[in-house]
Write a protein that holds these residues in place. Structure first.
Motif, short mmCIF file in Angstrom:
data_model
loop_
_atom_site.label_atom_id
_atom_site.label_comp_id
_atom_site.label_asym_id
_atom_site.label_seq_id
_atom_site.Cartn_x
_atom_site.Cartn_y
_atom_site.Cartn_z
N THR A 223 0.82 -1.22 0.00
CA THR A 223 0.00 0.00 0.00
C THR A 223 0.85 1.27 0.00
N GLU A 224 2.16 1.13 0.21
CA GLU A 224 3.06 2.27 0.20
C GLU A 224 3.87 2.35 -1.09
N ALA A 225 3.44 1.59 -2.10
CA ALA A 225 4.18 1.57 -3.37
C ALA A 225 4.28 2.96 -3.98
N GLY A 226 3.26 3.77 -3.78
CA GLY A 226 3.28 5.13 -4.33
C GLY A 226 4.35 6.01 -3.71
N ASP A 227 4.83 5.62 -2.53
CA ASP A 227 5.91 6.36 -1.87
C ASP A 227 7.27 5.71 -2.10
N GLY A 228 7.35 4.82 -3.09
CA GLY A 228 8.64 4.23 -3.45
C GLY A 228 9.00 2.98 -2.69
N VAL A 229 8.09 2.40 -1.92
CA VAL A 229 8.38 1.17 -1.18
C VAL A 229 8.21 -0.03 -2.10
N ARG A 230 9.21 -0.90 -2.10
CA ARG A 230 9.16 -2.12 -2.91
C ARG A 230 9.16 -3.34 -1.98
N PHE A 231 8.50 -4.41 -2.43
CA PHE A 231 8.33 -5.59 -1.57
C PHE A 231 8.64 -6.86 -2.34
N ARG A 232 9.26 -7.83 -1.64
CA ARG A 232 9.53 -9.14 -2.25
C ARG A 232 9.08 -10.24 -1.29
N TYR A 233 8.35 -11.21 -1.81
CA TYR A 233 7.94 -12.36 -1.00
C TYR A 233 9.13 -13.30 -0.79
N GLY A 234 9.26 -13.80 0.45
CA GLY A 234 10.28 -14.81 0.71
C GLY A 234 9.84 -16.14 0.15
N GLN A 235 10.81 -16.92 -0.35
CA GLN A 235 10.50 -18.23 -0.92
C GLN A 235 10.74 -19.33 0.11
N PRO A 236 9.88 -20.35 0.20
CA PRO A 236 8.65 -20.47 -0.57
C PRO A 236 7.58 -19.52 -0.05
N VAL A 237 6.69 -19.09 -0.92
CA VAL A 237 5.63 -18.18 -0.51
C VAL A 237 4.56 -18.99 0.23
N MET A 238 4.37 -18.69 1.51
CA MET A 238 3.32 -19.35 2.29
C MET A 238 2.18 -18.35 2.49
N MET A 239 1.06 -18.61 1.90
CA MET A 239 -0.09 -17.73 2.05
C MET A 239 -0.87 -18.11 3.30
N ALA A 240 -1.04 -17.14 4.20
CA ALA A 240 -1.74 -17.39 5.46
C ALA A 240 -3.06 -16.62 5.47
N PRO A 241 -4.09 -17.20 6.07
CA PRO A 241 -5.40 -16.54 6.08
C PRO A 241 -5.50 -15.46 7.16
N ALA A 242 -6.04 -14.31 6.78
CA ALA A 242 -6.44 -13.29 7.75
C ALA A 242 -7.88 -13.62 8.15
#
Length: 434
Positions: A223-242
């Motif tokens: 959500t901060e991508a517009g302010d220049g923040v970049r994100f990378r998922y760690g491998q393996p990608v574990m998707m957890a439920p909210a």
């Protein structure tokens, strides 16, 4: 004269009637208005759009939101929810598993015939973030974060104050196993510049230039991508439920169920994909339509079961993991960091015949002297004590955080002594060579 007096009295009479009518309407509205109290770890910018939509649909329900970190929220609910919250809403799935086992969640549906309590409403993943102005090559893997070029440049929040950080630790532990997972976490502490109080503080500190890399959950960074923040998922990608759940002691359980139904409806699921929210919906149809907005590694993770996060496993050692991080890392961060850097310096100076000694010292420093079994037993012992019991049959001292604190102190003292001896041997070897 009398006619004019009568005309003057009519407005006053109508005013009395009007006031009485307003009072009656206000009394009726007060009688029909209902309160819904929500305890959540989510920030206001996330909860506000959903609450506004819900309030438009159900104007007679007054929604009150209290933001509190996941661990503190769980403690309050375990103390029988004294302030009478109706809903708990968080990114930490293991928190719901813990509350369910403790009997603190109400039925998901009226009557509760299906046995369900919490509901999954979105998916999340963890990794690290940096600014697009990053000088050099940002880390591409979890192991890259151990590189010495990131010394004093990494930050994370405390798992006892952030449910998403607790989940991040569990992702590492579940992927690598208990021993190798803690080995990684302990070694990573050598590059930590700070441990923040809240997960939001990692992003804020990154934007202010306090450090270069921050460990984070995806949506806080995206959500901060517009302010220049970049994100990378760690491998393996574990998707957890909210998740979201009705609280057993809450007075407005029917209203709470209406809110959950609204959150799971298509309009709310579509709202999750907004650029200022950036969550992955659980609704398969909505997710499929927004698939192009998701990174390729997330698309792959959603299709394969090998990347499944296990919140029930995390629940069995929930408080123990927080305590172990606090005891072995937070409280001794400066000392542990200095020892790791002395090891790093020696690795560039030590003669080949002393390399095995160096490896043994490093292994000792990065080895957690608490087994997974003892962590789980510690959790079980606490549960018995919280229920009014005294101990678990056969309980041993190694289950106690007090014993863990002593073990951490002894570990650091032993490594300091061994390093001093090795440093002296290296100096003597250099002098002899000269």
């Amino acid at each position: 004269m009398s006619g004019s007096t009568g005309l003057r009295k009519i407005p006053a009479y109508l005013a009395v009637v009007f006031i009485a009518l307003l009072t009656a309407l206000a009394s009726r509205d007060a009688a029909t208005a209902r309160d819904l109290r929500v305890l959540t770890s989510f920030p206001d910018y996330f909860t506000k759009p959903f609450v506004e939509d819900f309030s438009k649909k159900y104007p007679a329900i007054n929604v009150t939101i209290l933001n509190k970190n996941t661990v503190a929220s769980v403690k309050e609910i375990l103390l029988d929810n004294p302030r009478g919250f109706d809903l708990f809403w968080s990114s930490s799935p293991e928190a719901f598993s813990l509350l369910e086992k403790s009997g603190k969640l109400g039925p998901r549906t009226s009557g509760g015939t299906d046995g369900a309590t919490y509901a999954d409403f979105a998916l999340s993943g963890v990794g690290w973030c940096w600014l697009e102005s990053f000088d050099g090559r940002p880390p591409a893997t979890w192991n890259d974060l151990l590189d010495r070029r990131f010394q004093d440049k990494v930050a994370m929040s405390h798992p006892a104050r952030s449910g998403s950080t607790h989940m991040l630790l569990e992702v590492i532990l579940q992927d690598r196993g208990w021993d190798r997972g803690w080995q990684y976490i302990l070694e990573l502490s050598g590059n930590l510049k700070t441990i923040t109080a809240r997960s939001f503080s990692v992003i804020e500190g990154l934007k202010r230039g306090r450090f270069d890399v921050g460990l984070s959950i995806d949506f806080l960074a995206l959500t901060e991508a517009g302010d220049g923040v970049r994100f990378r998922y760690g491998q393996p990608v574990m998707m957890a439920p909210a998740r979201i759940a009705v609280l057993k002691e809450g007075p407005a359980q029917e209203e709470a169920r209406l809110f959950i139904d609204h959150l799971l409806g298509k309009p709310s699921q579509e709202l999750l994909t907004r650029s200022d929210i950036r969550r992955i919906p659980v609704d398969a149809a909505v997710r499929e339509r927004s698939l192009d907005l998701l990174p390729r590694e997330v698309q792959a993770a959603l299709k394969f079961s090998w990347s499944t996060y296990d919140p029930d496993l995390a629940e069995t050692r929930y408080l123990a993991v927080n305590d172990l991080f606090d005891i072995f890392i937070t409280r001794n961060l400066v000392q542990r960091r200095n020892l790791l850097r002395r090891l790093d310096q020696l690795s560039r100076e030590v003669p080949s015949d002393l390399v095995p000694t160096l490896i043994k010292i490093k292994k000792k420093l990065n080895q957690l002297p608490v087994s997974e079994i003892d962590a789980v037993r510690s959790e079980q012992a606490r549960k018995v004590q919280s229920d009014g019991g005294t101990t678990v049959s056969g309980a041993a001292k190694e289950w106690s955080p007090a014993t863990w604190r002593l073990a951490a102190k002894e570990q650091l003292a032993d490594v300091d002594r061994l390093l001093s001896e090795l440093e002296e041997n290296v100096r003597n070897a250099v002098s002899l060579h000269d």
